[in-house]
Scaffold this active site. Structure first.
Site, PDB file in Angstrom:
ATOM      1  N   ILE A  50       0.903  -1.154   0.000  1.00 33.04           N
ATOM      2  CA  ILE A  50       0.000   0.000   0.000  1.00 33.04           C
ATOM      3  C   ILE A  50       0.944   1.206   0.000  1.00 33.04           C
ATOM      4  O   ILE A  50       1.863   1.285   0.811  1.00 33.04           O
ATOM      5  CB  ILE A  50      -0.949  -0.022   1.223  1.00 33.04           C
ATOM      6  CG1 ILE A  50      -1.792   1.244   1.332  1.00 33.04           C
ATOM      7  CG2 ILE A  50      -0.240  -0.255   2.532  1.00 33.04           C
ATOM      8  CD1 ILE A  50      -2.901   1.139   2.410  1.00 33.04           C
ATOM      9  N   SER A  51       0.766   2.101  -0.948  1.00 30.49           N
ATOM     10  CA  SER A  51       1.727   3.195  -1.137  1.00 30.49           C
ATOM     11  C   SER A  51       1.788   4.116   0.069  1.00 30.49           C
ATOM     12  O   SER A  51       0.853   4.201   0.863  1.00 30.49           O
ATOM     13  CB  SER A  51       1.370   4.021  -2.374  1.00 30.49           C
ATOM     14  OG  SER A  51       1.289   3.208  -3.514  1.00 30.49           O
TER      15      SER A  51
END
Ligand code: SAH
Length: 212
Positions: A65-66
């Protein structure tokens, strides 16, 4: 990966304050979306303490997840309007799609990994988000059934923007995608046929026909 000077142990309010103070994120709709979506719902249980640390986190299957700052910059660059239909490539945890659900009318997101897709679907449903559709497939092909799209955003790195995305973009549409090698990329924004480069990043690679 966006390399920011943000200290790692911030909370949600401190992150918002940091973006406002530095002027990094000025789009109030984007800031409101961040405020509204519980990032903790998309982060693995054993990493909850890092939910609002400004770094990418593993979500299983070798995917991430960025980092919050990267997510926010991309959403600001995308300039989503409330009547837009958005295509996302790489649903991953579903977090970015949840943010997009607050900014757009409708979100279609394509995910290569069926398990991640199922998990993301469940999370969005639990949060009562009903304007996001998750499709399992090769996002390099886009999703022609629902084209044209006002906005197309890739959250994985591509060697070059796949032709189907250009074909499925509306006339005034915008594409935002990290383009480059498997290990480092430049954020590229295409609008009205022009290409703009917005800085260096590092994303997990696009797989499939148009990927690495
Ligand atoms: N937006 C996500 C982060 C995604 S990480 C979030 O908010 O959590 C990138 C995702 O792209 C991974 O889940 C990976 O499985 C997916 N991906 C890689 N190649 C793909 C392809 N060809 N089509 C669709 N998704 C792809």
């Amino acid at each position: 990966m966006y390399l920011s000077p943000t200290p790692k142990d911030m909370g949600k309010e401190e992150l918002l304050e940091h973006w406002r103070e530095t002027g990094m994120i000025t789009d109030e709709r984007v800031l409101d979306a961040f405020e509204a979506v519980p990032r903790e719902a998309f982060v693995p249980e054993d990493l909850l303490h890092d939910t609002y640390s400004d770094m990418p986190l593993p979500i299983g299957g070798g995917q991430t997840i960025s980092q919050p700052s990267t997510v926010m910059l991309m959403l600001q660059w995308l300039e989503v309007e409330p009547h837009h239909t958005v295509l996302e490539i790489g649903a991953g945890s579903g977090y970015n799609a949840a943010l997009l659900s607050h900014l757009a009318k409708e979100v279609i997101t394509v995910e290569y990994n069926p398990e991640l897709a199922e998990r993301a679907r469940r999370k969005l449903r639990d949060l009562g988000i009903d304007n996001v559709t998750i499709i399992v497939g090769d996002g390099g092909e886009g999703h022609p059934d629902r084209a044209p799209y006002d906005r197309i955003i890739a959250t994985c790195a591509c060697p070059t923007i796949p032709a189907p995305w250009m074909e499925q973009l509306s006339e005034e549409g915008v594409i935002l995608a990290p383009e480059g090698s498997e290990f480092s990329q430049t954020m590229v924004r295409v609008l009205e046929g022009r290409r703009e480069e917005l800085g260096g990043f590092r994303f997990v690679p696009l797989r499939g026909e148009y990927g690495f």
